[in-house]
Scaffold this active site. Structure first.
Site, PDB file in Angstrom:
ATOM      1  N   CYS A 111      26.747  74.606  94.461  1.00  0.00           N
ATOM      2  CA  CYS A 111      27.027  76.048  94.294  1.00  0.00           C
ATOM      3  C   CYS A 111      26.758  76.559  92.879  1.00  0.00           C
ATOM      4  CB  CYS A 111      28.467  76.352  94.670  1.00  0.00           C
ATOM      5  SG  CYS A 111      28.871  75.919  96.361  1.00  0.00           S
ATOM      6  N   HIS A 249      31.707  82.705  91.076  1.00  0.00           N
ATOM      7  CA  HIS A 249      31.329  82.097  92.345  1.00  0.00           C
ATOM      8  C   HIS A 249      32.339  82.555  93.396  1.00  0.00           C
ATOM      9  CE1 HIS A 249      29.876  79.458  95.331  1.00  0.00           C
ATOM     10  NE2 HIS A 249      30.881  78.606  95.283  1.00  0.00           N
ATOM     11  N   ASN A 279      30.743  82.386 101.296  1.00  0.00           N
ATOM     12  CA  ASN A 279      30.269  81.526 100.203  1.00  0.00           C
ATOM     13  C   ASN A 279      28.787  81.218 100.438  1.00  0.00           C
ATOM     14  OD1 ASN A 279      29.670  79.516  98.398  1.00  0.00           O
ATOM     15  ND2 ASN A 279      31.419  78.201  98.924  1.00  0.00           N
TER      16      ASN A 279
END
Ligand code: UT7
Length: 378
Positions: A111, A249, A279
């Site tokens: 990520c 994030h 996400n």
């Protein structure tokens, strides 16, 4: 001294929307659980390969900077869901763009891949190794999601965004960052079935099994992003209340709220997309950055903080001072091909293909673990 200004930005979101109610048609879950535990209501499912999203986002970012593909001399492709492993995916983007003079590299830190890629490109541009760089954050998680596992299947979505960096003498762009990794925690988020360990062995090609310890990831994420943010702000001597916008994030709204609380920054200064995109791994931060610009939340000279974490567990926090321009120079007319399927239909196609192939990973334990070898005992 040279810096790397962010002069172009663009996103590409696939149009098909997967709702919490869609997920509840094949998983033992419901809208109330997903919304209250994560803040997520919808996510996107792509009908095209990742490279197609990357191409559209790149063309939009280049138009925004007033540049052509041939002006770029470095492409950094941040992702953990590559269409192919060899050759790398950045080379496909270089070829599709016609950016013939550009070096092309993939960066995979899960990520955090966009932000690690931003650090990489920033260093290249400031050093003069490259003059103009394109940095991508793109994910096509839906293709290798473990759709039987409700613990992770409800959390992720597809998407992409890109930025352009250009060398400048003005003190602007990425001015400080902290990068790190809790390698001891690499087993709590792991995708089995993806990588050479699983090639040419007795595993059904395309079978994917996720090891995913949500609560442990949650704790490490809060700790990692909070520590990294404090270190980064100390490096530039900026106080939390001087930050104009946090672009974090977006893995869970509760993780973001905890990080903001520990960092001493009000949630009003945090840009959220988690409710509508879930996400998107490497794509979350750049998509949120592009949307913050589109929504006029970033003014000339704005001070931005971008904390993130990902499998590994990698962690980072980036401090950016924006330049003078907050509006695009030009707009690209490049679009994705239209999609004639719903997101649920796209997901059900992936699930049906998996059912037809059968599962071979379920019985396989310990595919590849790394033992710690303390230096002192070598
Ligand atoms: O970018 C990195 C990606 N990873 C992450 O970001 C994950 C970070 N972790 C999280 O976001 C959270 O830990 C979760 C959203 C995954 C879980 O929230 P939580 O508040 O930590 O969950 P919990 O431990 O309080 O509850 C888990 C319970 C379990 O049931 P039992 O054992 O308490 O009966 C699960 O079986 O919730 C159950 N559960 C679900 N129930 C309905 C897990 N997933 C679901 C689901 N729907 N989708």
């Amino acid at each position: 001294m040279n810096y790397a200004a962010i002069t172009g930005w663009g996103k590409c979101m696939p149009p098909s929307v997967l709702t919490n109610a869609d997920l509840a048609t094949f998983l033992d879950t419901d809208d109330e659980w997903i919304t209250s535990r994560t803040g997520m209501r919808e996510r996107r499912i792509s009908h095209v390969p990742a490279i197609e999203m990357a191409y559209v986002a790149a063309m939009r970012a280049l138009a925004c900077a007033g540049l052509k593909p041939t002006d770029i001399d470095l492409i950094v492709y941040g992702s953990c869901s590559f269409d192919e492993m060899v050759p790398n995916t950045a080379s496909a983007l270089q070829y599709k763009l016609g950016a013939d003079g550009a070096a092309a590299m993939d960066v995979n830190t899960a990520c955090t891949s966009f932000l690690y890629g931003l650090s990489t490109a920033n260093a290249f541009v400031r050093m003069g190794t490259a003059k103009r760089a394109l940095v991508i954050g793109v994910e096509l998680i839906s293709r290798y999601m473990d759709w039987d596992n409700r613990g992770c299947a409800v959390l992720f979505g597809d998407g992409c965004a890109a930025v352009v960096l250009e060398q400048t003498e003005s003190r602007t762009g990425l001015l400080a960052e902290t990068l790190g990794c809790y390698g001891d925690a690499r087993g709590i988020l792991r995708v089995r079935g993806y990588g050479a360990t699983y090639a040419n062995v007795n595993v059904t090609f395309g079978d994917m099994l996720w090891d995913f310890d949500g609560p442990q990831i949650f704790k490490k994420a809060v700790q990692g992003m909070t520590d990294a943010s404090a270190k980064t702000l100390a490096k530039v001597n900026v106080k939390p209340d001087e930050i104009d916008l946090v672009v974090p994030h977006q893995a869970n709204s509760r993780i973001i709220e905890s990080v903001a609380k520990y960092a001493g920054i009000s949630m009003e200064k945090v840009h959220l997309t988690v409710h509508k995109y879930g996400n998107m791994s490497a794509a979350t931060v750049p998509v949120a950055l592009v949307e913050a610009l589109e929504e006029k939340r970033i003014a000339p000279g704005a001070k931005l903080l971008m904390p993130a974490f990902g499998a590994g567990l990698t962690l980072c926090s980036h401090y950016v001072e924006w330049g003078e321009r907050v509006v695009p120079k030009d707009v690209s007319n490049v679009e994705l091909p239209p999609c004639d399927k719903t997101a649920l239909e796209l997901v059900n196609e992936i699930r049906a293909a998996k059912d037809a192939r059968g599962r071979s990973l379920a019985g396989i334990e310990g595919a590849y673990y790394v033992d710690r070898r303390p230096y002192a005992t070598q």
